[in-house]
Write a protein that holds these residues in place. Sequence first.
Motif, PDB file in Angstrom:
ATOM      1  N   TYR A  54       0.861  -1.178   0.000  1.00  0.00           N
ATOM      2  CA  TYR A  54       0.000   0.000   0.000  1.00  0.00           C
ATOM      3  C   TYR A  54       0.898   1.229   0.000  1.00  0.00           C
ATOM      4  O   TYR A  54       1.872   1.299   0.759  1.00  0.00           O
ATOM      5  CB  TYR A  54      -0.907   0.018   1.234  1.00  0.00           C
ATOM      6  N   TYR A 146     -15.863   2.371 -11.627  1.00  0.00           N
ATOM      7  CA  TYR A 146     -14.799   1.477 -11.176  1.00  0.00           C
ATOM      8  C   TYR A 146     -13.459   1.901 -11.763  1.00  0.00           C
ATOM      9  O   TYR A 146     -13.314   2.011 -12.978  1.00  0.00           O
ATOM     10  CB  TYR A 146     -15.126   0.032 -11.563  1.00  0.00           C
ATOM     11  N   ASP A 171      -5.581  -9.279  -7.739  1.00  0.00           N
ATOM     12  CA  ASP A 171      -6.561  -9.712  -6.745  1.00  0.00           C
ATOM     13  C   ASP A 171      -7.177  -8.449  -6.130  1.00  0.00           C
ATOM     14  O   ASP A 171      -6.560  -7.769  -5.319  1.00  0.00           O
ATOM     15  CB  ASP A 171      -5.878 -10.561  -5.664  1.00  0.00           C
ATOM     16  N   LEU A 172      -8.394  -8.145  -6.536  1.00  0.00           N
ATOM     17  CA  LEU A 172      -9.025  -6.884  -6.137  1.00  0.00           C
ATOM     18  C   LEU A 172      -9.431  -6.857  -4.665  1.00  0.00           C
ATOM     19  O   LEU A 172      -9.784  -5.787  -4.153  1.00  0.00           O
ATOM     20  CB  LEU A 172     -10.241  -6.607  -7.029  1.00  0.00           C
ATOM     21  N   LYS A 173      -9.360  -7.983  -3.984  1.00  0.00           N
ATOM     22  CA  LYS A 173      -9.723  -8.012  -2.565  1.00  0.00           C
ATOM     23  C   LYS A 173      -8.782  -7.140  -1.725  1.00  0.00           C
ATOM     24  O   LYS A 173      -9.167  -6.675  -0.654  1.00  0.00           O
ATOM     25  CB  LYS A 173      -9.714  -9.451  -2.047  1.00  0.00           C
ATOM     26  N   TRP A 174      -7.552  -6.930  -2.213  1.00  0.00           N
ATOM     27  CA  TRP A 174      -6.625  -6.072  -1.480  1.00  0.00           C
ATOM     28  C   TRP A 174      -7.164  -4.655  -1.325  1.00  0.00           C
ATOM     29  O   TRP A 174      -6.854  -3.958  -0.346  1.00  0.00           O
ATOM     30  CB  TRP A 174      -5.280  -6.010  -2.210  1.00  0.00           C
ATOM     31  N   PHE A 175      -7.968  -4.216  -2.280  1.00  0.00           N
ATOM     32  CA  PHE A 175      -8.494  -2.850  -2.241  1.00  0.00           C
ATOM     33  C   PHE A 175      -9.626  -2.681  -1.232  1.00  0.00           C
ATOM     34  O   PHE A 175     -10.013  -1.560  -0.916  1.00  0.00           O
ATOM     35  CB  PHE A 175      -8.997  -2.441  -3.634  1.00  0.00           C
ATOM     36  N   GLU A 176     -10.167  -3.794  -0.742  1.00  0.00           N
ATOM     37  CA  GLU A 176     -11.297  -3.732   0.184  1.00  0.00           C
ATOM     38  C   GLU A 176     -10.896  -3.171   1.545  1.00  0.00           C
ATOM     39  O   GLU A 176     -11.755  -2.774   2.337  1.00  0.00           O
ATOM     40  CB  GLU A 176     -11.915  -5.121   0.346  1.00  0.00           C
ATOM     41  N   HIS A 177      -9.612  -3.118   1.814  1.00  0.00           N
ATOM     42  CA  HIS A 177      -9.127  -2.682   3.123  1.00  0.00           C
ATOM     43  C   HIS A 177      -8.793  -1.191   3.160  1.00  0.00           C
ATOM     44  O   HIS A 177      -8.340  -0.682   4.192  1.00  0.00           O
ATOM     45  CB  HIS A 177      -7.891  -3.492   3.509  1.00  0.00           C
ATOM     46  N   GLU A 184     -14.678   7.927  -1.957  1.00  0.00           N
ATOM     47  CA  GLU A 184     -15.737   7.150  -1.330  1.00  0.00           C
ATOM     48  C   GLU A 184     -16.785   6.727  -2.359  1.00  0.00           C
ATOM     49  O   GLU A 184     -17.073   7.429  -3.319  1.00  0.00           O
ATOM     50  CB  GLU A 184     -16.417   7.982  -0.236  1.00  0.00           C
ATOM     51  N   GLY A 187     -15.698   1.828  -6.826  1.00  0.00           N
ATOM     52  CA  GLY A 187     -14.963   0.584  -6.713  1.00  0.00           C
ATOM     53  C   GLY A 187     -13.739   0.514  -7.598  1.00  0.00           C
ATOM     54  O   GLY A 187     -13.285   1.510  -8.161  1.00  0.00           O
ATOM     55  N   THR A 189     -11.708  -2.093 -10.597  1.00  0.00           N
ATOM     56  CA  THR A 189     -11.879  -3.179 -11.546  1.00  0.00           C
ATOM     57  C   THR A 189     -10.535  -3.499 -12.185  1.00  0.00           C
ATOM     58  O   THR A 189      -9.512  -2.903 -11.855  1.00  0.00           O
ATOM     59  CB  THR A 189     -12.944  -2.833 -12.609  1.00  0.00           C
TER      60      THR A 189
END
Length: 232
Positions: A54, A146, A171-177, A184, A187, A189
């Motif tokens: 990050y 996105y 892996d887009l899950k890293w952005f969820e944090h 705001e 999302g 993509t």
Amino acid sequence: MSTSRPLVTVVRAGHHSYTAGLKLQKHLAKSKQNIDDFAEFRNYLVLQEHDPVYTIGIRTKGYTEADEERLRKLGADFHRTDRGGLITFHGPGQLVAYPILHLHQFKLTMRNYVGTLERMVIETCKNLGIPNANTTKDTGIWVGDYKICAIGVHGSRYVTTHGIGLNCCTDLKWFEHIVPCGIEGKGVTSLSKELDRHVGTEEASRTLLKSFSQVFDCRLEEQADSRVCDTI
């Protein structure tokens, strides 16, 4: 120097840590060349992937040491940088491109440079099959709500550093944090998600290089040996 189009050396730096990428970038931007004599400056385009990290730009917008610790516990590194923009993520499956250019050779101001960089990414996405990638009032390149590509640059004495992070098969899950780039309600993509097929960084880099040479109106040459990358 010839009055032909500017020459840019492509450096394929491979997969390494963000720290190694910064070290390479610093070396190329301040290598043994007279920056004041811009005609002699050697331009580079560094293509790479990073280990999970990050990064925060010069506008930190509320990210504290506690946030940094939280993100590190996820297994990612964390860096504060001198680029523009807010927090974002870099990791495997994302094509990170650092153009290290002397803007006088390209007859660009810093503002013009950012716009040209944006057009280059849009053209890359279009050529890969995503015709609706575009800019908005927010930074980066977007497909609807996105973000597909983060942009954060730095300029010093007309020499550019940092650049773009184009999500290929990230892996887009890293952005969820995080709140990506501080925006705001929107999302993230990737090329793979939008095209519903696997798009790796190698495929994306081939298309990006073609778009880069056209949009920046320059010539590209591949780094002939590994001596530049040996600096990291």
